[in-house]
Design an enzyme around this catalytic site. Structure first.
Site, short mmCIF file in Angstrom:
data_model
loop_
_atom_site.label_atom_id
_atom_site.label_comp_id
_atom_site.label_asym_id
_atom_site.label_seq_id
_atom_site.Cartn_x
_atom_site.Cartn_y
_atom_site.Cartn_z
N GLU A 129 28.62 10.44 14.41
CA GLU A 129 29.27 10.63 15.72
C GLU A 129 30.50 11.52 15.53
O GLU A 129 31.35 11.23 14.69
CB GLU A 129 29.67 9.27 16.32
N ASP A 174 20.17 13.26 20.27
CA ASP A 174 20.24 12.60 21.58
C ASP A 174 21.48 13.20 22.23
O ASP A 174 22.58 12.67 22.14
CB ASP A 174 20.37 11.09 21.38
N CYS A 227 19.62 12.21 28.81
CA CYS A 227 19.43 11.27 29.93
C CYS A 227 19.65 12.04 31.22
O CYS A 227 20.38 11.58 32.11
CB CYS A 227 20.33 10.05 29.79
#
Ligand code: SAM
Length: 446
Positions: A129, A174, A227
């Protein structure tokens, strides 16, 4: 209120069907969880349905207050949006269990918990991250999930592309996106949405992909997900990867009753069709050319730590031979012995937040077990006296409240359990109980 440009855009892509999408986006989001293989069954006081594309995924008809459930804090399940659990299908189809995998944009860690469980005892996951404030919740969720096969890092995508050329069998991107699929779950996603922002996200996604691409092995699989619904961040970027990198799109298998829109460029999840939030996922294979495999360079750094006696800690582990134990200052960490050369390289080269799981901490002449051992699937619970807490005691422990030793609790270091599941360690010193639950993880609000 949905952004007007979004309404126009979706009408132009979905036609009349867009109206059903808009209605679905005004409904309550769906609650779903994914069970950890730490436990066999879980009960909730509401109706439960299976998520069709994940064997451990369940819909809950109501949203319980997860904070009040000690099993949530013990990592027995992850509250995860159902559509994103489809990652498991892609892994089952294309990613072997002994793979070396990078989850590049990993926080808070939902997909990393799927990956670490998929790889189990064989593969290795680097869960990364880039945003500093988000990396600690990632590490916490990874430790609670309990697979020791994960290194949590805090690096830029280009650190992997530049320094880990051809290392990974699989990379999951992602990507940070405009979040159209989160419109009903996250009001900020609506207010921050604009056509300019979509454009900016699509460019940033390309730059992330370009930065990390070299780290993927020829023949390796890149899984790309967002998303959001729009083509710029989804289909256009997938097409761009085929043109710019020469990648091949891999077909994904879906069942008609799942109502996933399975297109030649990837799978779309729309909330008016599938029970879950908006999601897009595609898998691509890097061309398999001749290449010089990634070579691990060994670190020449001298280790000057005074070594603790590791022997007593071995009995804390179910299969001690599987684990390499490394001491750094006062802390002992366990990580998979089979990946030692690679992990040693990674820890010397990348910014590592956690490696495997914390095993013990030197306190004077003694070694105290670390909390992450209690969360680990490698724990040998028989190595410690155990004490079962009631729900009230468990919540007090998780709030790190000062506790009196309950009647019947053994003296010394005790493994506390709730409903048969380890919750953490405490030390019974007779007149009080030293709570060893990590302060930074404590429940702050009830
Ligand atoms: N995979 C996560 C999960 O399943 O829990 C969700 C990841 S979220 C969609 C995208 C992540 O990308 C965020 O954690 C965000 O901080 C990170 N991110 C933001 N900007 C980035 C960048 N330029 N490069 C890489 N990651 C970035």
């Amino acid at each position: 209120m949905l952004p007007l440009d979004f309404i126009d855009y979706m009408r132009s892509t979905l036609g009349e069907e867009a109206e059903s999408l808009f209605r679905a986006l005004e409904q309550e989001p769906v609650t779903s969880i994914r069970l950890n293989d730490k436990i066999d069954t879980l009960t909730f006081s509401c109706d439960i349905d299976e998520v069709p594309w994940h064997y451990d995924g369940y819909y809950l008809s109501e949203r319980p207050r997860f904070t009040l459930d000690p099993l949530f804090h013990a990592g027995c399940y992850y509250v995860q949006e159902a559509s994103s659990m489809f990652l498991q299908q892609v892994l089952d189809e294309y990613v072997p269990r002994d793979a070396i995998v990078l989850d590049l944009c990993a926080a808070p860690g939902g997909k990393s918990t799927i990956l670490s469980q998929h790889l189990a005892d064989e593969g290795l996951l680097i869960s990364n991250e880039v945003v500093r404030q988000r990396v600690f919740i990632l590490s916490e969720n990874i430790q609670k999930w309990g697979n020791g096969n994960v290194v949590v890092t805090h690096n830029k995508p280009s650190d992997f592309g530049d320094g880990c050329r051809y290392l990974f069998d699989c990379i999951l991107v992602d990507a940070p996106c405009s979040g159209e699929g989160m419109f009903r779950k996250d009001p900020a996603a609506r207010s921050e949405w604009s056509l300019d922002n979509v454009e900016m996200c699509a460019e940033r996604q390309k730059s992330i992909l370009e930065d990390v691409w070299d780290a993927l092995k020829p023949g390796g699989v890149l899984i790309y997900s967002t998303c959001t619904f729009n083509k710029k961040e989804n289909e256009d970027n997938v097409r761009w990867m085929t043109e710019y990198f020469g990648a091949d799109i891999l077909p994904l298998t879906t069942e008609p009753e799942w109502k996933i829109k399975n297109t030649p460029l990837g799978c779309h999840f729309y909330p008016h069709l599938t029970r879950g939030e908006g999601f897009f996922i595609a898998a691509l294979r890097k061309p398999d050319t001749n290449f010089t495999p990634f070579r691990i360079r060994t670190s020449k750094k001298q280790d000057t730590t005074i070594k603790a006696d590791l022997e007593p800690m071995l009995q804390w582990l179910k299969e001690p031979q599987q684990w390499e134990i490394k001491q750094s200052d006062r802390f002992m960490t366990a990580y998979p012995a089979r990946h030692k050369p690679l992990i040693d390289f990674i820890t010397g080269f990348l910014t590592c937040i956690s490696v495997g799981f914390g095993l013990g901490e030197l306190r004077g002449k003694n070694i105290a077990p670390q909390h992450s051992l209690s969360m680990s699937k490698a724990l040998n619970p028989a190595a410690f006296p155990q004490f079962a807490l009631t729900e009230e005691q468990a919540l007090a422990f998780l709030r790190t409240e000062a506790l009196l030793p309950p009647d019947g609790m053994p003296m010394g270091t005790v493994l506390l359990t709730y409903d048969g599941v380890p919750l953490g360690f405490a030390k019974n010193v007779g007149n009080r109980l030293n709570n060893l639950y990590p302060n930074e993880w404590r429940i702050r609000k009830l």
